[in-house]
Write an enzyme that holds these catalytic residues in place. Structure first.
Site, PDB file in Angstrom:
ATOM      1  N   HIS A 162      12.691 -10.471  -5.167  1.00 31.24           N
ATOM      2  CA  HIS A 162      13.030 -10.342  -3.698  1.00 31.24           C
ATOM      3  C   HIS A 162      13.905 -11.674  -3.307  1.00 31.24           C
ATOM      4  CE1 HIS A 162      10.339  -6.931  -3.171  1.00 31.24           C
ATOM      5  NE2 HIS A 162       9.502  -7.639  -3.509  1.00 31.24           N
ATOM      6  N   ASP A 198       9.957  -2.213 -10.349  1.00 25.67           N
ATOM      7  CA  ASP A 198       8.825  -2.650  -9.622  1.00 25.67           C
ATOM      8  C   ASP A 198       8.595  -1.680  -8.373  1.00 25.67           C
ATOM      9  OD1 ASP A 198       7.306  -5.464  -8.930  1.00 25.67           O
ATOM     10  OD2 ASP A 198       7.870  -4.405  -7.076  1.00 25.67           O
ATOM     11  N   HIS A 200       8.188  -2.365  -5.391  1.00 22.06           N
ATOM     12  CA  HIS A 200       9.078  -2.785  -3.978  1.00 22.06           C
ATOM     13  C   HIS A 200      10.439  -2.719  -4.343  1.00 22.06           C
ATOM     14  CE1 HIS A 200       4.948  -4.232  -3.903  1.00 22.06           C
ATOM     15  NE2 HIS A 200       4.843  -3.734  -2.655  1.00 22.06           N
ATOM     16  N   ASP A 287       3.232  -2.613 -10.250  1.00 21.08           N
ATOM     17  CA  ASP A 287       2.699  -2.191  -9.214  1.00 21.08           C
ATOM     18  C   ASP A 287       2.776  -0.903  -8.926  1.00 21.08           C
ATOM     19  OD1 ASP A 287       5.262  -2.747  -8.450  1.00 21.08           O
ATOM     20  OD2 ASP A 287       4.730  -4.472  -7.236  1.00 21.08           O
TER      21      ASP A 287
HETATM   22  C1  OKP Z   1       6.302  -8.388  -4.426  1.00 16.18           C
HETATM   23  B1  OKP Z   1       6.800  -7.688  -5.556  1.00 16.18           B
HETATM   24  C2  OKP Z   1       3.325  -9.691   4.254  1.00 16.18           C
HETATM   25  C3  OKP Z   1       2.582  -9.290   2.681  1.00 16.18           C
HETATM   26  C4  OKP Z   1       3.242  -8.302   2.188  1.00 16.18           C
HETATM   27  C5  OKP Z   1       4.756  -7.811   0.399  1.00 16.18           C
HETATM   28  C6  OKP Z   1       4.397  -7.411  -1.365  1.00 16.18           C
HETATM   29  C7  OKP Z   1       5.304  -8.292  -2.288  1.00 16.18           C
HETATM   30  C8  OKP Z   1       5.421  -7.559  -3.374  1.00 16.18           C
HETATM   31  N1  OKP Z   1       2.702 -10.378   5.165  1.00 16.18           N
HETATM   32  N2  OKP Z   1       3.609  -8.440   0.783  1.00 16.18           N
HETATM   33  O1  OKP Z   1       7.845  -6.772  -5.318  1.00 16.18           O
HETATM   34  O2  OKP Z   1       5.588  -6.979  -6.424  1.00 16.18           O
HETATM   35 ZN    ZN Z   2       6.424  -5.035  -6.285  1.00 11.00          ZN
END
Ligand code: OKP
Ligand code: ZN
Length: 345
Positions: A162, A198, A200, A287
């Site tokens: 990210h 991933d 996300h 994930d």
């Molecule tokens: C990271 B990776 C916001 C909390 C949301 C987002 C998940 C991040 C995932 N307040 N968190 O791609 O596994």
């Molecule tokens: Zn993720």
């Protein structure tokens, strides 16, 4: 498979993050890497420390003022008030649209907002050391690939996909996958592909390479209409300028199970084959697991053996980099299943 790991990962151990408006214990923890290492060691994989310095590669991937900020972020936080040692900083204001991002504010929290896209990326005293060790691992893995090793796994955290050229977000600070790409290119691979599996969307990796034809980025992820990071990852994002046609997003609905997920993988594989990459970087988020507490796909532990075999079938030398995966107790088995799937595939 050779596994690169640094004990410095444990130096990044923030306590809490925000989830649905509440402060909750962090999902992204040192224990994640410990479970992965324990299972890989039990299955006989050899661990190596990072030996390459990623600094010159980080300068290609990230903006200088962003690197300066995160390298000393914790010191700046303490400089604002020594009592800050006991509390975590979170951004609360961001320069979206008409607001200015060219001037660095003097206020630390305002500077944190300038370099973040969410409030979900906790900073800790050892964040830089842990993140730098992850980037060094990516650089080390690429050097091993250039020397003829077929596959290398970076069992590192925090994740990186990210993080963009000048922003952190989604638990990520340094884009390890992009570092691996630049390292492979520096070692003479003219065409490199990234495959991000991933849950996300890897918005940082996409943004870093969006206008480039020498790096193909392919991602399979939860549909951003309902899933984080929401503002990136749609199928119509195909690249820009010379990079047009060199970005492929394969968003899938929440609830997607293995058959539909592997059908998307086949589409990704076809695009990778057409591109003719010399080397591959895999953003290996786990994930997608059915038991993941913050994600929405339904892969089972055995499916990761299949994922490994499918990755091997791509026929490319590959750097695999750990990204997400928050079902901590199962993360070791799931990661090791991918690695064994690659080795046996
Ligand atoms: C990271 B990776 C916001 C909390 C949301 C987002 C998940 C991040 C995932 N307040 N968190 O791609 O596994
Ligand atoms: Zn993720």
């Amino acid at each position: 498979m050779i596994v690169i790991h640094s004990p410095q990962q444990a130096l990044h151990a923030p306590e809490h993050e925000f989830f649905r408006g509440e402060r909750v214990p962090c999902f992204e923890t040192p224990a994640r890497a410990e479970f992965v290492l324990r299972e890989l060691t039990a299955r006989g994989h050899a661990l190596q420390l990072p030996t390459a310095d990623s600094r010159p590669l980080l300068a290609k991937v990230h903006e200088a003022r962003y690197l300066s900020f995160i390298e000393s972020a914790w010191d700046q936080w303490l400089a604002a008030d020594p009592a800050n040692a006991a509390v975590q900083p979170f951004p609360s204001v961001w320069p979206i649209r008409t607001l200015r991002s060219d001037e660095e504010p003097v206020n630390f929290i305002a500077r944190l907002g300038l370099y973040s896209f969410d409030n979900g990326t906790p900073i800790s005293a050892g964040m830089w050391q842990a993140a730098k060790a992850g980037a060094d691992a990516a650089a080390t893995a690429a050097r091993l690939i250039a020397a003829g090793t077929r596959h290398v796994f970076c069992a590192t955290r925090p994740p990186g996909h990210h993080a963009g050229a000048d922003f952190m977000g989604g638990y990520c600070f340094l884009n390890n996958a992009a570092v691996a790409v630049e390292a492979l290119r520096a070692h003479g691979c003219a065409r490199v592909a990234v495959l991000d599996v991933d849950f996300h969307h890897g918005n940082g990796t996409q943004a870093i390479f969006y206008d480039r034809a020498d790096v193909l980025v392919v991602s399979i992820h939860g549909d951003p209409r309902t899933e984080y990071p929401f503002y990136s990852g749609h199928a119509d994002e195909t690249g820009a300028g010379p990079g047009l046609g060199f970005n492929l997003n394969l968003p899938l609905p929440r609830g997607t199970e293995a058959d539909a997920w592997f059908a998307a993988f086949d589409a990704a594989a076809a695009t990778l084959a057409r591109y003719g990459a010399e080397a591959l970087v895999v953003s290996l988020g786990l994930d997608t697991f059915a038991g993941d507490p913050i994600s929405g796909f339904r892969l089972q532990s055995d499916d990761y053996l299949r994922l490994g075999a499918e990755l091997a079938r791509l026929g490319l030398p590959a750097v695999l980099i750990l990204e997400g995966g928050y079902a901590t107790a199962e993360l070791g088995v799931n990661a090791a299943n991918v690695i064994d799937g690659v080795d046996n595939g």
